[in-house]
Scaffold this motif. Sequence first.
Motif, PDB file in Angstrom:
ATOM      1  N   ASP A  51     -15.939  10.368  12.672  1.00  0.00           N
ATOM      2  CA  ASP A  51     -16.924  11.450  13.597  1.00  0.00           C
ATOM      3  C   ASP A  51     -16.222  12.191  14.603  1.00  0.00           C
ATOM      4  OD1 ASP A  51     -18.310  13.766  13.846  1.00  0.00           O
ATOM      5  OD2 ASP A  51     -19.782  12.097  15.754  1.00  0.00           O
ATOM      6  N   ASP A  52     -14.669  12.461  14.344  1.00  0.00           N
ATOM      7  CA  ASP A  52     -13.998  12.913  15.162  1.00  0.00           C
ATOM      8  C   ASP A  52     -12.876  13.681  14.426  1.00  0.00           C
ATOM      9  OD1 ASP A  52     -11.722  11.139  13.692  1.00  0.00           O
ATOM     10  OD2 ASP A  52     -12.588   9.227  15.054  1.00  0.00           O
ATOM     11  N   ASP A  53     -11.873  14.212  14.650  1.00  0.00           N
ATOM     12  CA  ASP A  53     -10.795  15.734  14.647  1.00  0.00           C
ATOM     13  C   ASP A  53      -9.363  14.749  14.180  1.00  0.00           C
ATOM     14  OD1 ASP A  53     -12.814  17.120  14.386  1.00  0.00           O
ATOM     15  OD2 ASP A  53     -11.727  17.755  16.909  1.00  0.00           O
ATOM     16  N   VAL A  54      -9.728  13.760  13.761  1.00  0.00           N
ATOM     17  CA  VAL A  54      -8.659  12.905  13.773  1.00  0.00           C
ATOM     18  C   VAL A  54      -7.271  12.735  12.312  1.00  0.00           C
ATOM     19  CG1 VAL A  54      -7.711  11.766  16.108  1.00  0.00           C
ATOM     20  CG2 VAL A  54      -9.106  10.666  13.918  1.00  0.00           C
ATOM     21  N   TYR A  55      -6.719  12.920  11.957  1.00  0.00           N
ATOM     22  CA  TYR A  55      -6.481  12.071  10.514  1.00  0.00           C
ATOM     23  C   TYR A  55      -5.667  11.321  10.399  1.00  0.00           C
ATOM     24  CZ  TYR A  55      -6.470  17.799  10.052  1.00  0.00           C
ATOM     25  OH  TYR A  55      -6.977  18.807  10.042  1.00  0.00           O
ATOM     26  N   ARG A  56      -6.768  10.208   9.358  1.00  0.00           N
ATOM     27  CA  ARG A  56      -6.075   8.749   8.678  1.00  0.00           C
ATOM     28  C   ARG A  56      -5.339   8.353   7.866  1.00  0.00           C
ATOM     29  NH1 ARG A  56     -10.383   9.064  11.867  1.00  0.00           N
ATOM     30  NH2 ARG A  56     -11.089   6.951  13.045  1.00  0.00           N
ATOM     31  N   LEU A  57      -4.345   7.730   7.929  1.00  0.00           N
ATOM     32  CA  LEU A  57      -3.575   7.982   6.899  1.00  0.00           C
ATOM     33  C   LEU A  57      -3.987   6.714   5.681  1.00  0.00           C
ATOM     34  CD1 LEU A  57      -0.642   8.236   5.140  1.00  0.00           C
ATOM     35  CD2 LEU A  57      -0.072   6.261   6.929  1.00  0.00           C
ATOM     36  N   CYS A  58      -3.901   6.921   4.714  1.00  0.00           N
ATOM     37  CA  CYS A  58      -4.893   6.541   3.712  1.00  0.00           C
ATOM     38  C   CYS A  58      -3.748   5.783   2.411  1.00  0.00           C
ATOM     39  CB  CYS A  58      -5.968   7.608   2.975  1.00  0.00           C
ATOM     40  SG  CYS A  58      -7.166   7.487   4.258  1.00  0.00           S
ATOM     41  N   ASP A  59      -4.205   5.408   1.622  1.00  0.00           N
ATOM     42  CA  ASP A  59      -3.340   5.263   0.165  1.00  0.00           C
ATOM     43  C   ASP A  59      -3.679   5.750  -0.703  1.00  0.00           C
ATOM     44  OD1 ASP A  59      -5.901   3.307  -0.807  1.00  0.00           O
ATOM     45  OD2 ASP A  59      -5.208   1.108   0.695  1.00  0.00           O
ATOM     46  N   ARG A  60      -3.859   5.134  -2.264  1.00  0.00           N
ATOM     47  CA  ARG A  60      -4.769   5.248  -2.935  1.00  0.00           C
ATOM     48  C   ARG A  60      -5.221   5.855  -3.207  1.00  0.00           C
ATOM     49  NH1 ARG A  60      -0.185   8.330  -5.784  1.00  0.00           N
ATOM     50  NH2 ARG A  60      -1.618   8.577  -7.852  1.00  0.00           N
ATOM     51  N   SER A  61      -6.327   4.819  -2.503  1.00  0.00           N
ATOM     52  CA  SER A  61      -7.805   3.713  -3.039  1.00  0.00           C
ATOM     53  C   SER A  61      -8.509   4.793  -1.744  1.00  0.00           C
ATOM     54  CB  SER A  61      -8.162   2.793  -3.057  1.00  0.00           C
ATOM     55  OG  SER A  61      -7.322   2.214  -4.296  1.00  0.00           O
ATOM     56  N   TYR A  62      -7.848   5.800  -1.129  1.00  0.00           N
ATOM     57  CA  TYR A  62      -8.762   6.620   0.140  1.00  0.00           C
ATOM     58  C   TYR A  62      -8.561   5.784   1.562  1.00  0.00           C
ATOM     59  CZ  TYR A  62      -7.445  10.920  -1.687  1.00  0.00           C
ATOM     60  OH  TYR A  62      -6.906  12.336  -2.219  1.00  0.00           O
ATOM     61  N   ASP A  63      -8.424   4.669   1.267  1.00  0.00           N
ATOM     62  CA  ASP A  63      -8.406   3.016   2.795  1.00  0.00           C
ATOM     63  C   ASP A  63      -7.438   3.593   3.432  1.00  0.00           C
ATOM     64  OD1 ASP A  63     -11.149   2.342   0.913  1.00  0.00           O
ATOM     65  OD2 ASP A  63      -9.652   0.954   0.185  1.00  0.00           O
TER      66      ASP A  63
ATOM     67  N   ARG B 226       0.772  -1.218   0.213  1.00  0.00           N
ATOM     68  CA  ARG B 226      -0.082   0.232  -0.087  1.00  0.00           C
ATOM     69  C   ARG B 226       0.440   1.372  -0.018  1.00  0.00           C
ATOM     70  NH1 ARG B 226      -4.316  -0.208   4.619  1.00  0.00           N
ATOM     71  NH2 ARG B 226      -5.730   0.611   3.058  1.00  0.00           N
ATOM     72  N   VAL B 227       0.388   2.431  -0.652  1.00  0.00           N
ATOM     73  CA  VAL B 227       1.382   3.268  -0.707  1.00  0.00           C
ATOM     74  C   VAL B 227       0.751   4.567   0.682  1.00  0.00           C
ATOM     75  CG1 VAL B 227       1.617   5.881  -2.345  1.00  0.00           C
ATOM     76  CG2 VAL B 227       1.855   3.179  -3.442  1.00  0.00           C
ATOM     77  N   PRO B 228       1.581   4.654   1.242  1.00  0.00           N
ATOM     78  CA  PRO B 228       1.433   5.651   2.781  1.00  0.00           C
ATOM     79  C   PRO B 228       0.393   7.707   1.432  1.00  0.00           C
ATOM     80  CG  PRO B 228       3.488   5.250   2.237  1.00  0.00           C
ATOM     81  CD  PRO B 228       3.104   4.452   1.479  1.00  0.00           C
ATOM     82  N   TYR B 229      -0.217   7.439   1.128  1.00  0.00           N
ATOM     83  CA  TYR B 229      -0.498   8.866  -0.041  1.00  0.00           C
ATOM     84  C   TYR B 229      -0.385   9.758   0.819  1.00  0.00           C
ATOM     85  CZ  TYR B 229      -2.637  11.082  -3.769  1.00  0.00           C
ATOM     86  OH  TYR B 229      -2.846  11.597  -4.881  1.00  0.00           O
ATOM     87  N   VAL B 230      -2.287   9.630   1.228  1.00  0.00           N
ATOM     88  CA  VAL B 230      -2.022  11.272   2.662  1.00  0.00           C
ATOM     89  C   VAL B 230      -2.798  10.703   3.733  1.00  0.00           C
ATOM     90  CG1 VAL B 230      -4.621  11.153   1.296  1.00  0.00           C
ATOM     91  CG2 VAL B 230      -3.445  13.316   1.710  1.00  0.00           C
ATOM     92  N   PHE B 231      -2.909  11.862   4.549  1.00  0.00           N
ATOM     93  CA  PHE B 231      -3.907  11.979   5.688  1.00  0.00           C
ATOM     94  C   PHE B 231      -4.761  12.616   5.583  1.00  0.00           C
ATOM     95  CE2 PHE B 231       0.517  10.922   8.248  1.00  0.00           C
ATOM     96  CZ  PHE B 231      -0.246  10.388   8.969  1.00  0.00           C
ATOM     97  N   VAL B 232      -5.641  11.966   5.922  1.00  0.00           N
ATOM     98  CA  VAL B 232      -7.564  12.781   5.307  1.00  0.00           C
ATOM     99  C   VAL B 232      -7.855  12.657   7.003  1.00  0.00           C
ATOM    100  CG1 VAL B 232      -9.581  12.175   4.058  1.00  0.00           C
ATOM    101  CG2 VAL B 232      -7.249  11.549   3.189  1.00  0.00           C
ATOM    102  N   GLN B 233      -8.867  14.148   7.595  1.00  0.00           N
ATOM    103  CA  GLN B 233     -10.051  13.693   8.204  1.00  0.00           C
ATOM    104  C   GLN B 233     -10.999  13.367   7.435  1.00  0.00           C
ATOM    105  OE1 GLN B 233     -10.621  18.059   9.889  1.00  0.00           O
ATOM    106  NE2 GLN B 233      -9.808  17.495  11.447  1.00  0.00           N
ATOM    107  N   ASP B 234     -11.637  13.192   7.818  1.00  0.00           N
ATOM    108  CA  ASP B 234     -13.234  12.778   6.613  1.00  0.00           C
ATOM    109  C   ASP B 234     -14.604  12.803   8.178  1.00  0.00           C
ATOM    110  OD1 ASP B 234     -15.396  12.541   5.091  1.00  0.00           O
ATOM    111  OD2 ASP B 234     -14.329  10.991   4.312  1.00  0.00           O
TER     112      ASP B 234
END
Length: 354
Positions: free
Chosen positions: A163-175, A150-158
């Motif tokens: 339902d929280d303020d943290v940022y999850r590390l997602c791959d290129r599929s945003y999983d 998996r590619v360590p692509y982007v940290f996302v807050q969604d």
Amino acid sequence: MGPGYLTERSASVNMCSLAAYDKSPKGNDLASALKARAGELQAQSAASGSKMSRSAALEAAAHERGFRDWNAASAAGKSAPSKPAEMAIAPVWFLAEQPLPSLPPRSLGRPSKFYDSILELIRWAQQLETIATSVQRDARRKMLNLIGGRVPYVFVQDRARWDDDVYRLCDRSYDPWPGVAFTRDELAAADVLEWDDKFGGKGARGSFMVASDDALHTSEELMLRRLARVIAGIALHADLAFARQRGEVLPRGEGFRIDLKDSAQLTHANVARLLGSRDDSQHRQLRVSKDGIAYVSDIVGNNAVEGLAFRLETWVQGNGYVGLTASMDEAWVGTVQEMLRENWPKPKATLVDW
């Protein structure tokens, strides 16, 4: 109660005014100094033929120090959470000449998807370092495609997904990568914010780039070594979270809350993560709903209290009650855990002080 601990006994206050006070002396020394000054003011008043009450003298002494009132000054004289030394566990990405760090040893009692994520991040960092230093420049782009996984692509807050303020590390599929979820404090500590500012481009709001297309398609040694250190830093901070959470993966879509009706959820690790789920950039308040859900609220004071079983006094920004360092303070986490245990299901009051 501690520095920045905001009393609600004044009807209308300017909370931001607390940031301007002179913070020296502190703690018991501050309280003693203010009381001594109040005594001096009373003596001066008596010498001039008038009489000043003790309460008026305390208010005047507090005002001299720049406090809103005696309550605010008294709060600032009590103990706040201790702040551990700043973490310096990972080399910053712009010092690419530093050796690539390795993970500390961990003894796992059972398989962990969370720890697998951390190991995969370190693998990515090591592969990038090898390509940068051991592969000829004209072959580096091809080798980058062979790292795999998996590619360590982007940290996302969604908030639509979690339902929280943290940022999850997602791959290129945003999983999301299991368990790798950082507060903004943690992103800053891992140098992700600065990295994104310089190399992330204009990403979506609520996201911070890790491995951009430009970084993954480069043949520049320096860029690859920098990216390796960013990813290694993420792995090391995730390892700290792994230890702090006792290896628990964050629940998908549930956010940082503790259901006090389930006594098994009121653990030290859960309280630590609850405190770490908000940064210290604004006033916060620990609240418990009537159905037993404990959470850190951005709404503070006596606002929107319908539906609450109880709440603690407001925590003023900049004093370490929430955020990364608060979640690592064993004594402070234990204090909050005990407060929750003592006040659920029968709170001592709707507004709990200690």
